[in-house]
Scaffold this active site. Structure first.
Site, PDB file in Angstrom:
ATOM      1  N   ARG A   1       2.854   8.416   8.722  1.00 31.39           N
ATOM      2  CA  ARG A   1       2.529   9.816   8.407  1.00 31.39           C
ATOM      3  C   ARG A   1       1.357  10.338   9.228  1.00 31.39           C
ATOM      4  O   ARG A   1       1.353  11.482   9.667  1.00 31.39           O
ATOM      5  CB  ARG A   1       2.196   9.949   6.920  1.00 31.39           C
ATOM      6  CG  ARG A   1       3.361  10.318   6.047  1.00 31.39           C
ATOM      7  CD  ARG A   1       2.904  10.517   4.604  1.00 31.39           C
ATOM      8  NE  ARG A   1       3.870  11.251   3.809  1.00 31.39           N
ATOM      9  CZ  ARG A   1       4.980  10.738   3.287  1.00 31.39           C
ATOM     10  NH1 ARG A   1       5.290   9.480   3.503  1.00 31.39           N
ATOM     11  NH2 ARG A   1       5.807  11.487   2.577  1.00 31.39           N
TER      12      ARG A   1
ATOM     13  N   ASP B   1       0.794  -1.238   0.000  1.00 37.27           N
ATOM     14  CA  ASP B   1       0.000   0.000   0.000  1.00 37.27           C
ATOM     15  C   ASP B   1       0.820   1.278   0.000  1.00 37.27           C
ATOM     16  O   ASP B   1       0.348   2.324   0.434  1.00 37.27           O
ATOM     17  CB  ASP B   1      -0.903  -0.019   1.234  1.00 37.27           C
ATOM     18  CG  ASP B   1      -0.117  -0.304   2.504  1.00 37.27           C
ATOM     19  OD1 ASP B   1       1.106  -0.065   2.516  1.00 37.27           O
ATOM     20  OD2 ASP B   1      -0.719  -0.764   3.494  1.00 37.27           O
TER      21      ASP B   1
ATOM     22  N   HIS C   1       6.588   5.476  12.861  1.00 36.53           N
ATOM     23  CA  HIS C   1       6.985   6.271  11.691  1.00 36.53           C
ATOM     24  C   HIS C   1       5.825   6.779  10.835  1.00 36.53           C
ATOM     25  O   HIS C   1       6.024   7.547   9.919  1.00 36.53           O
ATOM     26  CB  HIS C   1       7.889   5.434  10.778  1.00 36.53           C
ATOM     27  CG  HIS C   1       7.131   4.360  10.023  1.00 36.53           C
ATOM     28  ND1 HIS C   1       6.832   3.156  10.586  1.00 36.53           N
ATOM     29  CD2 HIS C   1       6.603   4.343   8.785  1.00 36.53           C
ATOM     30  CE1 HIS C   1       6.165   2.418   9.710  1.00 36.53           C
ATOM     31  NE2 HIS C   1       6.005   3.121   8.609  1.00 36.53           N
TER      32      HIS C   1
ATOM     33  N   GLU D   1      -0.272  -9.061  -0.919  1.00 31.23           N
ATOM     34  CA  GLU D   1      -0.816  -8.477   0.316  1.00 31.23           C
ATOM     35  C   GLU D   1      -2.059  -7.628  -0.017  1.00 31.23           C
ATOM     36  O   GLU D   1      -2.154  -6.446   0.294  1.00 31.23           O
ATOM     37  CB  GLU D   1       0.222  -7.663   1.091  1.00 31.23           C
ATOM     38  CG  GLU D   1      -0.167  -7.446   2.544  1.00 31.23           C
ATOM     39  CD  GLU D   1       0.907  -6.697   3.349  1.00 31.23           C
ATOM     40  OE1 GLU D   1       0.868  -5.473   3.414  1.00 31.23           O
ATOM     41  OE2 GLU D   1       1.759  -7.386   3.950  1.00 31.23           O
TER      42      GLU D   1
ATOM     43  N   HIS E   1      13.508   5.329  12.273  1.00 28.11           N
ATOM     44  CA  HIS E   1      13.330   5.471  10.819  1.00 28.11           C
ATOM     45  C   HIS E   1      14.132   6.687  10.316  1.00 28.11           C
ATOM     46  O   HIS E   1      14.277   7.665  11.049  1.00 28.11           O
ATOM     47  CB  HIS E   1      11.823   5.671  10.584  1.00 28.11           C
ATOM     48  CG  HIS E   1      11.376   5.584   9.167  1.00 28.11           C
ATOM     49  ND1 HIS E   1      11.675   6.545   8.241  1.00 28.11           N
ATOM     50  CD2 HIS E   1      10.616   4.672   8.520  1.00 28.11           C
ATOM     51  CE1 HIS E   1      11.127   6.226   7.080  1.00 28.11           C
ATOM     52  NE2 HIS E   1      10.476   5.091   7.220  1.00 28.11           N
TER      53      HIS E   1
ATOM     54  N   GLU F   1      -2.036   5.036   2.926  1.00 27.18           N
ATOM     55  CA  GLU F   1      -2.007   3.611   2.556  1.00 27.18           C
ATOM     56  C   GLU F   1      -3.400   3.028   2.296  1.00 27.18           C
ATOM     57  O   GLU F   1      -3.572   2.187   1.411  1.00 27.18           O
ATOM     58  CB  GLU F   1      -1.294   2.803   3.648  1.00 27.18           C
ATOM     59  CG  GLU F   1       0.203   3.069   3.737  1.00 27.18           C
ATOM     60  CD  GLU F   1       0.577   4.300   4.542  1.00 27.18           C
ATOM     61  OE1 GLU F   1      -0.335   4.972   5.087  1.00 27.18           O
ATOM     62  OE2 GLU F   1       1.779   4.626   4.608  1.00 27.18           O
TER      63      GLU F   1
END
Ligand code: UD1
Ligand code: UDP
Length: 382
Positions: free
Chosen positions: A212, A98, A210, A120, A243, A134
């Site tokens: 967004r 995604d 991490h 997936e 990250h 995503e």
């Protein structure tokens, strides 16, 4: 007969980890020519995975830039892939999950009228802003794809509700295949700190954060809770491989630096990560991949998100949604330390996401789709 040309395209760390065993499985197949194209939406974090799995991409778009935006990733992928497709002319493009690479590659393949296989497939929260972007990426790829490789029955049911029933295969998640090559009891870490931690005597908590949608206040809440945990519980050793995103690094530095039991370290390579996970007490994360890996290793997971597209481990009792509010995050972690029976209830190994044979099923399904094999693969059954 001309071999089927299958091009796997990926760009970020988690896509690479989950596609690496598939690239290799396809390369072993008769009748299939396996090509690999990386967008390098991630550079260092991608290269680390390529090194571990010894994959040399046939094409590398090298698109990453500091603080990249969703639009720059998408346009660079679209333009780069148009050229790659003109040259390589694949029969099938495989994308994973995604990310912006995933969506752009599926769209570019559609523009080139090339069949798309989505690895997936079918994960959903039904909240278009969580996870962002995503949820929308994977929903759009669901529409663009011709073949859908679902890790779990719930993922297949999600697609069926959207009217997607053709070309759908229940395969398990390839991440479990990847783990079978990385986790070893005698593993030595190249990050020396990890060889010296007292995993039996202390409470080693593995943290990653991490996403967004967690940027800003949610991340501040989570990190404040983490710091309080280290301050209030002297047995805690918090290990956080941070990250490389500058937004994340700035937040981690601001809220978590300067404490001798909070270890802010660089991203680990995937073998180190899996072996650290196998040794830690529990995991606190907003990562998708860690939510699948930790349950397989019998490690409780507190999910640092408002919702999850991976409800299977929650249903199995090994994962719990902790949200992004300071008090709740703190309280759930504190309970795992204060209440041994609560910990024991969560610390059992479950494998709802795969049995280590997802890549073979996907390769079989591709062979079946192109008439190289008569039977569809047996569905994954946990
Ligand atoms: C991306 C994916 C997300 C996935 C995550 C896995 C999108 C929109 N997001 O988010 O779904 O969960 O990867 O980690 O596709 N950077 C480096 N070196 C690297 C990697 C990143 O310096 O090897 C820095 C760069 O400044 C880059 C920034 O991190 O601009 C953000 O990278 P990006 O891929 O845009 O977002 P992620 O948060 O990594
Ligand atoms: N991972 C890793 N090193 C790290 C952090 C994560 O190898 O320092 C691995 C982790 O084991 C999992 C994948 O990267 O396989 C998850 O990636 P990430 O959390 O970046 O993305 P998500 O799964 O949330 O999309």
């Amino acid at each position: 007969m001309k071999p089927i040309r299958v091009m796997s395209i990926f760009g970020t760390r988690p896509e690479a980890i989950k596609m690496a065993p598939l690239v290799k499985a396809l390369a072993r197949r008769e009748g299939v020519e396996s090509l690999c194209c990386v967008t390098a939406q991630h550079r260092q974090m991608l290269d680390s995975v390529l090194d571990i799995f010894q994959i040399s991409p046939d094409y590398d778009l090298n698109i990453m830039e500091p603080r990249q935006t969703l639009s720059t990733i998408t346009t660079k992928c679209l333009l780069g892939l148009e050229k790659v497709f003109q040259e390589a002319r694949p029969d099938l493009v495989l994308v994973h999950g995604d990310t912006s690479t995933t969506f752009s590659a599926a769209l570019a393949a559609f523009y080139g009228q090339i069949a798309v296989g989505h690895v997936e497939a079918g994960l959903r929260t039904y909240d278009k802003y969580s996870p962002f972007p995503e949820e929308m990426n994977r929903t759009l790829v669901g529409d663009l794809a011709d073949l859908h490789f679902c890790p779990t029955q719930a993922n297949r049911d999600n697609l069926a509700r959207e009217g997607i029933t053709k070309g759908v295969f229940l395969t398990g998640n390839t991440v479990i295949d990847a783990m079978s090559t990385t986790v070893r009891p005698d593993f030595r870490f190249s990050t020396e700190l990890l060889n010296h931690l007292d995993y039996a005597g202390r409470t080693v908590i593995l943290v990653t954060c991490h996403r967004r949608e967690n940027y800003g206040q949610p991340m501040a809440n989570i990190m404040t809770a983490l710091r309080r945990l280290a301050e209030d519980y002297p047995q805690v050793e918090l290990v956080y491989p941070v990250h490389l995103s500058p937004v994340v690094r700035e937040a981690a530095e601001k809220y978590l630096s300067g404490h001798d039991r909070i270890h802010l370290i660089d991203p680990l390579d995937v073998a180190e990560m899996h072996n650290l996970m196998a040794r830690c007490a529990f995991v606190m994360t907003d990562s998708g991949g860690l939510q699948e890996e930790a349950p397989a290793l019998g490690k409780p997971v507190l999910v640092l998100r408002r919702e999850t597209e991976r409800p299977e481990a929650v249903a199995a009792g090994t994962a719990e949604l902790a949200g992004t509010e300071e008090e709740e995050v703190y309280a759930l972690a504190a309970r795992l330390m204060d209440d041994p029976s609560a910990y024991q209830r969560m610390a059992h190994a479950v494998n709802p996401y795969g049995d280590g044979h997802a890549c073979d099923r996907i390769a079989d399904a591709i062979a079946y789709h192109f008439g190289l094999r008569e039977a569809a693969p047996q569905a994954f059954c946990p």
